[in-house]
Motif scaffolding. Structure first.
Motif, PDB file in Angstrom:
ATOM      1  N   ALA A 173      -5.709 -10.509  12.346  1.00  0.00           N
ATOM      2  CA  ALA A 173      -4.798  -9.394  12.555  1.00  0.00           C
ATOM      3  C   ALA A 173      -4.710  -8.533  11.309  1.00  0.00           C
ATOM      4  O   ALA A 173      -5.000  -8.984  10.195  1.00  0.00           O
ATOM      5  CB  ALA A 173      -3.407  -9.918  12.907  1.00  0.00           C
ATOM      6  N   VAL A 174      -4.320  -7.298  11.527  1.00  0.00           N
ATOM      7  CA  VAL A 174      -3.873  -6.403  10.454  1.00  0.00           C
ATOM      8  C   VAL A 174      -2.464  -5.967  10.847  1.00  0.00           C
ATOM      9  O   VAL A 174      -2.252  -5.483  11.968  1.00  0.00           O
ATOM     10  CB  VAL A 174      -4.796  -5.183  10.291  1.00  0.00           C
ATOM     11  N   ILE A 175      -1.519  -6.174   9.940  1.00  0.00           N
ATOM     12  CA  ILE A 175      -0.109  -5.921  10.246  1.00  0.00           C
ATOM     13  C   ILE A 175       0.515  -5.109   9.116  1.00  0.00           C
ATOM     14  O   ILE A 175       0.352  -5.453   7.937  1.00  0.00           O
ATOM     15  CB  ILE A 175       0.664  -7.248  10.424  1.00  0.00           C
ATOM     16  N   VAL A 176       1.220  -4.042   9.468  1.00  0.00           N
ATOM     17  CA  VAL A 176       1.898  -3.222   8.466  1.00  0.00           C
ATOM     18  C   VAL A 176       3.382  -3.130   8.794  1.00  0.00           C
ATOM     19  O   VAL A 176       3.774  -3.033   9.961  1.00  0.00           O
ATOM     20  CB  VAL A 176       1.293  -1.806   8.367  1.00  0.00           C
ATOM     21  N   GLN A 177       4.200  -3.153   7.742  1.00  0.00           N
ATOM     22  CA  GLN A 177       5.646  -3.014   7.877  1.00  0.00           C
ATOM     23  C   GLN A 177       6.165  -2.140   6.739  1.00  0.00           C
ATOM     24  O   GLN A 177       5.912  -2.442   5.570  1.00  0.00           O
ATOM     25  CB  GLN A 177       6.343  -4.378   7.836  1.00  0.00           C
ATOM     26  N   PRO A 178       6.887  -1.080   7.053  1.00  0.00           N
ATOM     27  CA  PRO A 178       7.429  -0.228   5.996  1.00  0.00           C
ATOM     28  C   PRO A 178       8.585  -0.903   5.268  1.00  0.00           C
ATOM     29  O   PRO A 178       9.365  -1.640   5.869  1.00  0.00           O
ATOM     30  CB  PRO A 178       7.895   1.015   6.749  1.00  0.00           C
ATOM     31  N   LEU A 179       8.696  -0.642   3.985  1.00  0.00           N
ATOM     32  CA  LEU A 179       9.828  -1.109   3.209  1.00  0.00           C
ATOM     33  C   LEU A 179      10.985  -0.115   3.380  1.00  0.00           C
ATOM     34  O   LEU A 179      10.791   0.997   3.882  1.00  0.00           O
ATOM     35  CB  LEU A 179       9.435  -1.234   1.741  1.00  0.00           C
ATOM     36  N   PRO A 180      12.201  -0.483   3.001  1.00  0.00           N
ATOM     37  CA  PRO A 180      13.335   0.441   3.145  1.00  0.00           C
ATOM     38  C   PRO A 180      13.067   1.781   2.471  1.00  0.00           C
ATOM     39  O   PRO A 180      12.439   1.849   1.418  1.00  0.00           O
ATOM     40  CB  PRO A 180      14.474  -0.316   2.445  1.00  0.00           C
ATOM     41  N   ASP A 181      13.557   2.843   3.118  1.00  0.00           N
ATOM     42  CA  ASP A 181      13.429   4.220   2.601  1.00  0.00           C
ATOM     43  C   ASP A 181      11.989   4.724   2.567  1.00  0.00           C
ATOM     44  O   ASP A 181      11.663   5.658   1.829  1.00  0.00           O
ATOM     45  CB  ASP A 181      14.037   4.333   1.197  1.00  0.00           C
ATOM     46  N   CYS A 182      11.139   4.103   3.364  1.00  0.00           N
ATOM     47  CA  CYS A 182       9.753   4.583   3.451  1.00  0.00           C
ATOM     48  C   CYS A 182       9.751   5.963   4.124  1.00  0.00           C
ATOM     49  O   CYS A 182      10.343   6.138   5.194  1.00  0.00           O
ATOM     50  CB  CYS A 182       8.917   3.607   4.262  1.00  0.00           C
ATOM     51  N   PRO A 183       9.093   6.963   3.531  1.00  0.00           N
ATOM     52  CA  PRO A 183       9.094   8.312   4.126  1.00  0.00           C
ATOM     53  C   PRO A 183       8.317   8.373   5.435  1.00  0.00           C
ATOM     54  O   PRO A 183       7.408   7.567   5.678  1.00  0.00           O
ATOM     55  CB  PRO A 183       8.434   9.176   3.048  1.00  0.00           C
ATOM     56  N   GLU A 184       8.671   9.339   6.246  1.00  0.00           N
ATOM     57  CA  GLU A 184       8.084   9.475   7.578  1.00  0.00           C
ATOM     58  C   GLU A 184       6.566   9.659   7.510  1.00  0.00           C
ATOM     59  O   GLU A 184       5.826   9.145   8.348  1.00  0.00           O
ATOM     60  CB  GLU A 184       8.717  10.663   8.301  1.00  0.00           C
ATOM     61  N   GLU A 185       6.095  10.384   6.508  1.00  0.00           N
ATOM     62  CA  GLU A 185       4.644  10.626   6.430  1.00  0.00           C
ATOM     63  C   GLU A 185       3.857   9.339   6.208  1.00  0.00           C
ATOM     64  O   GLU A 185       2.716   9.192   6.682  1.00  0.00           O
ATOM     65  CB  GLU A 185       4.315  11.635   5.325  1.00  0.00           C
ATOM     66  N   ASP A 186       4.458   8.384   5.494  1.00  0.00           N
ATOM     67  CA  ASP A 186       3.783   7.102   5.294  1.00  0.00           C
ATOM     68  C   ASP A 186       3.789   6.272   6.570  1.00  0.00           C
ATOM     69  O   ASP A 186       2.851   5.512   6.830  1.00  0.00           O
ATOM     70  CB  ASP A 186       4.445   6.323   4.156  1.00  0.00           C
ATOM     71  N   LEU A 187       4.846   6.400   7.358  1.00  0.00           N
ATOM     72  CA  LEU A 187       4.874   5.716   8.649  1.00  0.00           C
ATOM     73  C   LEU A 187       3.749   6.218   9.550  1.00  0.00           C
ATOM     74  O   LEU A 187       3.077   5.431  10.230  1.00  0.00           O
ATOM     75  CB  LEU A 187       6.226   5.937   9.333  1.00  0.00           C
ATOM     76  N   THR A 188       3.544   7.524   9.519  1.00  0.00           N
ATOM     77  CA  THR A 188       2.466   8.112  10.325  1.00  0.00           C
ATOM     78  C   THR A 188       1.105   7.633   9.845  1.00  0.00           C
ATOM     79  O   THR A 188       0.229   7.290  10.651  1.00  0.00           O
ATOM     80  CB  THR A 188       2.523   9.653  10.240  1.00  0.00           C
ATOM     81  N   LYS A 189       0.932   7.547   8.538  1.00  0.00           N
ATOM     82  CA  LYS A 189      -0.339   7.063   7.983  1.00  0.00           C
ATOM     83  C   LYS A 189      -0.568   5.595   8.352  1.00  0.00           C
ATOM     84  O   LYS A 189      -1.698   5.183   8.633  1.00  0.00           O
ATOM     85  CB  LYS A 189      -0.348   7.224   6.457  1.00  0.00           C
ATOM     86  N   ALA A 190       0.501   4.809   8.359  1.00  0.00           N
ATOM     87  CA  ALA A 190       0.386   3.391   8.709  1.00  0.00           C
ATOM     88  C   ALA A 190      -0.039   3.220  10.160  1.00  0.00           C
ATOM     89  O   ALA A 190      -0.871   2.363  10.484  1.00  0.00           O
ATOM     90  CB  ALA A 190       1.711   2.678   8.454  1.00  0.00           C
ATOM     91  N   GLU A 191       0.528   4.042  11.052  1.00  0.00           N
ATOM     92  CA  GLU A 191       0.145   3.982  12.463  1.00  0.00           C
ATOM     93  C   GLU A 191      -1.323   4.350  12.649  1.00  0.00           C
ATOM     94  O   GLU A 191      -2.043   3.715  13.430  1.00  0.00           O
ATOM     95  CB  GLU A 191       1.036   4.915  13.276  1.00  0.00           C
ATOM     96  N   CYS A 192      -1.773   5.356  11.927  1.00  0.00           N
ATOM     97  CA  CYS A 192      -3.190   5.752  11.995  1.00  0.00           C
ATOM     98  C   CYS A 192      -4.090   4.647  11.459  1.00  0.00           C
ATOM     99  O   CYS A 192      -5.184   4.399  11.997  1.00  0.00           O
ATOM    100  CB  CYS A 192      -3.419   7.037  11.202  1.00  0.00           C
ATOM    101  N   ILE A 196       0.842  -1.193   0.000  1.00  0.00           N
ATOM    102  CA  ILE A 196       0.000   0.000   0.000  1.00  0.00           C
ATOM    103  C   ILE A 196       0.886   1.256   0.000  1.00  0.00           C
ATOM    104  O   ILE A 196       2.104   1.162   0.147  1.00  0.00           O
ATOM    105  CB  ILE A 196      -0.959   0.026   1.206  1.00  0.00           C
ATOM    106  N   PHE A 197       0.228   2.412  -0.142  1.00  0.00           N
ATOM    107  CA  PHE A 197       0.921   3.704  -0.123  1.00  0.00           C
ATOM    108  C   PHE A 197       2.059   3.712  -1.151  1.00  0.00           C
ATOM    109  O   PHE A 197       3.245   3.846  -0.804  1.00  0.00           O
ATOM    110  CB  PHE A 197       1.452   4.028   1.277  1.00  0.00           C
ATOM    111  N   ASP A 198       1.698   3.531  -2.415  1.00  0.00           N
ATOM    112  CA  ASP A 198       2.670   3.548  -3.515  1.00  0.00           C
ATOM    113  C   ASP A 198       3.766   2.497  -3.332  1.00  0.00           C
ATOM    114  O   ASP A 198       4.951   2.746  -3.595  1.00  0.00           O
ATOM    115  CB  ASP A 198       3.300   4.942  -3.661  1.00  0.00           C
ATOM    116  N   ASN A 199       3.348   1.330  -2.865  1.00  0.00           N
ATOM    117  CA  ASN A 199       4.252   0.184  -2.694  1.00  0.00           C
ATOM    118  C   ASN A 199       5.371   0.435  -1.681  1.00  0.00           C
ATOM    119  O   ASN A 199       6.436  -0.184  -1.752  1.00  0.00           O
ATOM    120  CB  ASN A 199       4.879  -0.215  -4.035  1.00  0.00           C
ATOM    121  N   ARG A 200       5.110   1.297  -0.712  1.00  0.00           N
ATOM    122  CA  ARG A 200       6.140   1.603   0.279  1.00  0.00           C
ATOM    123  C   ARG A 200       5.906   0.928   1.621  1.00  0.00           C
ATOM    124  O   ARG A 200       6.781   0.940   2.490  1.00  0.00           O
ATOM    125  CB  ARG A 200       6.241   3.126   0.461  1.00  0.00           C
ATOM    126  N   ILE A 201       4.715   0.312   1.792  1.00  0.00           N
ATOM    127  CA  ILE A 201       4.409  -0.378   3.050  1.00  0.00           C
ATOM    128  C   ILE A 201       3.704  -1.690   2.731  1.00  0.00           C
ATOM    129  O   ILE A 201       2.779  -1.736   1.912  1.00  0.00           O
ATOM    130  CB  ILE A 201       3.517   0.498   3.957  1.00  0.00           C
TER     131      ILE A 201
END
Length: 289
Positions: free
Chosen positions: A175-194, A9-14
């Motif tokens: 479960a729903v589980i998310v993991q960022p891929l390398p070089d994932c931007p901070e804004e996508d990390l915040t969206k994943a937490e939300c 998701i998120f442009d293949n970054r997570i």
């Protein structure tokens, strides 16, 4: 049979995983006679284990998880392999605990939080990988999240739930589980937490819609891959035979003489293997020839 759905998701970054482990948890309840709170504790751990096993690359790889937090339920031990099979046990499967003030099962009381979660991965190397992390809450999801952060340096966010009905069976687990891929931007990390915060009732969502329904309802724009996961023990007569042979003929005969039999029980499926003096020749006959 449980299901594991994965996509990016998120442009293949997570990476996103949605699990439906309702059947897996019900099989554990059937085998171990779990109390509702123990079913929730073991079920959550089996769900996380199923996800971790689904990430193993080699088909011969396997892993085990031990959670020893000093809680009422004692140790929780689970195992899984790359073929999608998981199994597990909790040492005091019928123990109970008062409900929390909000009316929910008090999983942390059964698990405890004065201890560690330990993961051992057999990846076919000379030595297995061993990761260990102190328990955070005893609620399982937070503890696996901490394990991933500290032991594998992999930021991870999890929502894991098990819903037990009045009949003692599981009506929804997953479960729903998310993991960022390398070089994932901070804004996508915040969206994943939300995103994860929207699934604190994932067991209810699984109960209502199933894993496939959750994917279609909440992530309709994404295409998911689908794999299966089962509660399946890998114990066998031949394996137990090898264990007894390794102990030696004298010890086997001594036990048979004292107790009339040798009985070996599997902690994961409760199957019992019984041996008597009549099995001596089958096990050790070739040693005297």
């Amino acid at each position: 049979m449980g299901k594991i759905y994965k996509t990016l998701i998120f442009d293949n970054r997570i990476s996103l995983a949605v699990l439906d482990t309702t059947d897996v948890v019900n099989e554990a309840i059937k085998i171990h006679g779990l109390s509702p709170v123990c079913a929730a504790a073991l079920g959550r751990t089996l769900t996380a284990t199923a996800f971790m096993a689904s990430c193993l690359k080699d088909e011969n790889s396997k892993l085990s998880v031990t959670i020893d937090g000093g809680g009422l339920g004692g140790k929780i031990v689970t195992a899984g392999n790359a073929n999608g099979n998981v199994r597990g046990c909790i040492y005091n499967p019928q123990v109970d605990a008062p409900l929390k003030k909000n009316g929910k099962l008090d999983v942390s009381a059964v698990v405890g939080k004065n201890g560690y979660i330990t993961v051992v991965k057999d990846l076919g190397m000379k030595e297995p990988y061993v990761g260990r992390c102190r328990l955070i809450s005893g609620e399982i999801a937070e503890d696996f999240t901490a394990y991933y952060a500290y032991s594998e340096q992999q930021p991870t966010a999890m929502a894991i739930g098990v819903l037990i009905g009045k009949d003692g069976l599981c009506s929804g687990a997953g479960a729903v589980i998310v993991q960022p891929l390398p070089d994932c931007p901070e804004e996508d990390l915040t969206k994943a937490e939300c995103l994860i915060n929207c699934f604190d009732d994932i067991s209810l969502k699984i109960s209502d819609d199933g894993g496939d329904g959750v994917c279609k309802k909440y992530f309709p724009e994404y295409a998911f891959t689908e794999t299966e996961t089962y509660y399946k023990c890998n114990c066998s007569q031949s394996y137990i035979d090898k264990v007894l042979i390794s102990l030696g003929k004298d010890e086997f005969l001594d036990t048979v003489e004292k107790e009339g039999k040798v009985e070996v029980g599997c902690e994961f499926c409760n199957r019992k293997y019984v041996y008597t003096a009549e099995d001596v020749d089958r096990l050790f006959g070739t040693q005297d020839k």
